[in-house]
Design a protein around this motif. Structure first.
Motif, mmCIF file in Angstrom:
data_model
loop_
_atom_site.group_PDB
_atom_site.id
_atom_site.type_symbol
_atom_site.label_atom_id
_atom_site.label_comp_id
_atom_site.label_asym_id
_atom_site.label_seq_id
_atom_site.Cartn_x
_atom_site.Cartn_y
_atom_site.Cartn_z
ATOM 1 N N MET A 55 -0.827 49.699 64.549
ATOM 2 C CA MET A 55 -1.149 48.291 64.352
ATOM 3 C C MET A 55 -0.063 47.592 63.534
ATOM 4 S SD MET A 55 -5.227 47.957 63.614
ATOM 5 C CE MET A 55 -6.443 48.128 64.919
ATOM 6 N N GLN A 56 0.466 48.282 62.543
ATOM 7 C CA GLN A 56 1.515 47.695 61.725
ATOM 8 C C GLN A 56 2.766 47.424 62.548
ATOM 9 O OE1 GLN A 56 2.118 50.142 58.275
ATOM 10 N NE2 GLN A 56 0.089 49.741 57.449
ATOM 11 N N SER A 57 3.086 48.319 63.481
ATOM 12 C CA SER A 57 4.240 48.107 64.364
ATOM 13 C C SER A 57 4.016 46.890 65.247
ATOM 14 C CB SER A 57 4.472 49.349 65.229
ATOM 15 O OG SER A 57 4.841 50.454 64.441
ATOM 16 N N ASP A 58 2.777 46.757 65.749
ATOM 17 C CA ASP A 58 2.449 45.593 66.568
ATOM 18 C C ASP A 58 2.519 44.311 65.751
ATOM 19 O OD1 ASP A 58 2.077 47.205 68.759
ATOM 20 O OD2 ASP A 58 -0.119 47.239 68.616
ATOM 21 N N PHE A 59 2.016 44.384 64.520
ATOM 22 C CA PHE A 59 2.057 43.213 63.658
ATOM 23 C C PHE A 59 3.488 42.797 63.368
ATOM 24 C CE2 PHE A 59 1.934 41.524 59.168
ATOM 25 C CZ PHE A 59 1.537 40.252 59.535
ATOM 26 N N GLN A 60 4.386 43.770 63.217
ATOM 27 C CA GLN A 60 5.790 43.437 62.961
ATOM 28 C C GLN A 60 6.365 42.636 64.117
ATOM 29 O OE1 GLN A 60 8.280 46.371 61.086
ATOM 30 N NE2 GLN A 60 10.042 45.783 62.308
ATOM 31 N N LYS A 103 2.297 45.575 53.993
ATOM 32 C CA LYS A 103 1.361 45.002 53.026
ATOM 33 C C LYS A 103 0.185 44.325 53.720
ATOM 34 C CE LYS A 103 1.211 41.464 49.384
ATOM 35 N NZ LYS A 103 2.030 40.518 48.579
ATOM 36 N N TYR A 104 0.478 43.456 54.674
ATOM 37 C CA TYR A 104 -0.591 42.718 55.320
ATOM 38 C C TYR A 104 -1.196 43.468 56.504
ATOM 39 C CZ TYR A 104 0.711 38.832 52.343
ATOM 40 O OH TYR A 104 0.959 38.048 51.244
ATOM 41 N N GLY A 105 -0.404 44.316 57.137
ATOM 42 C CA GLY A 105 -0.915 45.075 58.269
ATOM 43 C C GLY A 105 -2.044 46.012 57.892
ATOM 44 N N LYS A 106 -2.040 46.496 56.662
ATOM 45 C CA LYS A 106 -3.081 47.409 56.201
ATOM 46 C C LYS A 106 -4.453 46.753 56.131
ATOM 47 C CE LYS A 106 -0.108 50.419 53.427
ATOM 48 N NZ LYS A 106 0.254 50.868 52.058
ATOM 49 N N ARG A 107 -4.499 45.442 56.194
ATOM 50 C CA ARG A 107 -5.763 44.729 56.015
ATOM 51 C C ARG A 107 -6.422 44.338 57.335
ATOM 52 N NH1 ARG A 107 -5.846 43.648 50.511
ATOM 53 N NH2 ARG A 107 -7.859 42.670 50.854
#
Length: 197
Positions: A55-60, A103-107
């Motif tokens: 998800m963090q990769s997608d958010f990036q 930081k924000y992806g974790k949420r």
């Protein structure tokens, strides 16, 4: 999730802060479309069922699509960028991008079952303000204002104001405090950003 920090962190995940520059002839409908698109992209990530790392990769990728990463990073770095070398600035920008998305992806899990409703927009002096209401699980509804500019050539969200709290200013203050703690050493801040978030 009842305090303003949690709310800022969650909503900031939806649309990365970008370009602090004035807009030119940006329409309200274009600004609203951008906000709706950003929210829709994040919702797709949440609904994907992927791991937190994925998800963090997608958010990036979403961050890079809707944000001017260089300007975000330089804005948060503040005046210190003037005395930094090109190599130091480049390394900081890269580290900040990773830090921000982690930081924000974790949420993301806090968005499940939530909704952000765009309610309209109005022209400001140098941008368009898009008004919305966020309804997140376990939290009372709250107002979110998205500031949108097209100075970069296309509409970009450059700030989010949540219940009167300016997220761009808050992020800049946080990075500034981190830099002060390291006695202005941008290299040390950059190294630490690679491990934080």
């Amino acid at each position: 999730m009842n305090n303003k920090f949690s709310r800022r962190a969650v909503v900031a995940s939806l649309a990365a802060l970008t370009l602090p520059l004035p807009a030119f002839a940006l329409s309200g409908s274009a600004a609203e479309s951008l906000v709706n698109a950003a929210v829709a992209d994040i919702n797709k990530i949440i609904a994907s069922g992927k791991s937190e790392r994925a998800m963090q990769s997608d958010f990036q990728r979403v961050f890079e699509r809707y944000a001017d990463v260089n300007i975000i990073a330089l804005t948060t770095l503040g005046p210190a960028r003037r005395s930094a070398s090109k190599a130091e600035v480049s390394a900081f920008v890269k580290a900040f991008k990773g830090y921000f998305t982690r930081k924000y992806g974790k949420r993301f899990h806090e968005f499940v079952g939530g909704q952000i409703i765009v309610e309209g927009s109005r022209a400001s002096k140098s941008n368009v303000e898009v008004q919305s209401t966020a309804k997140l699980r376990g939290s009372a509804p709250f107002k979110v204002t998205w500031l949108v500019s097209d100075k970069s050539g296309s509409p970009k969200i450059f700030n989010i104001i949540i219940e009167g709290v300016n997220t761009l200013t808050s992020e800049r203050a946080e990075i500034g405090a981190m830099l002060d703690k390291r006695r202005g050493d941008i290299g040390a801040l950059t190294a630490d950003l690679n491990t934080l978030g």
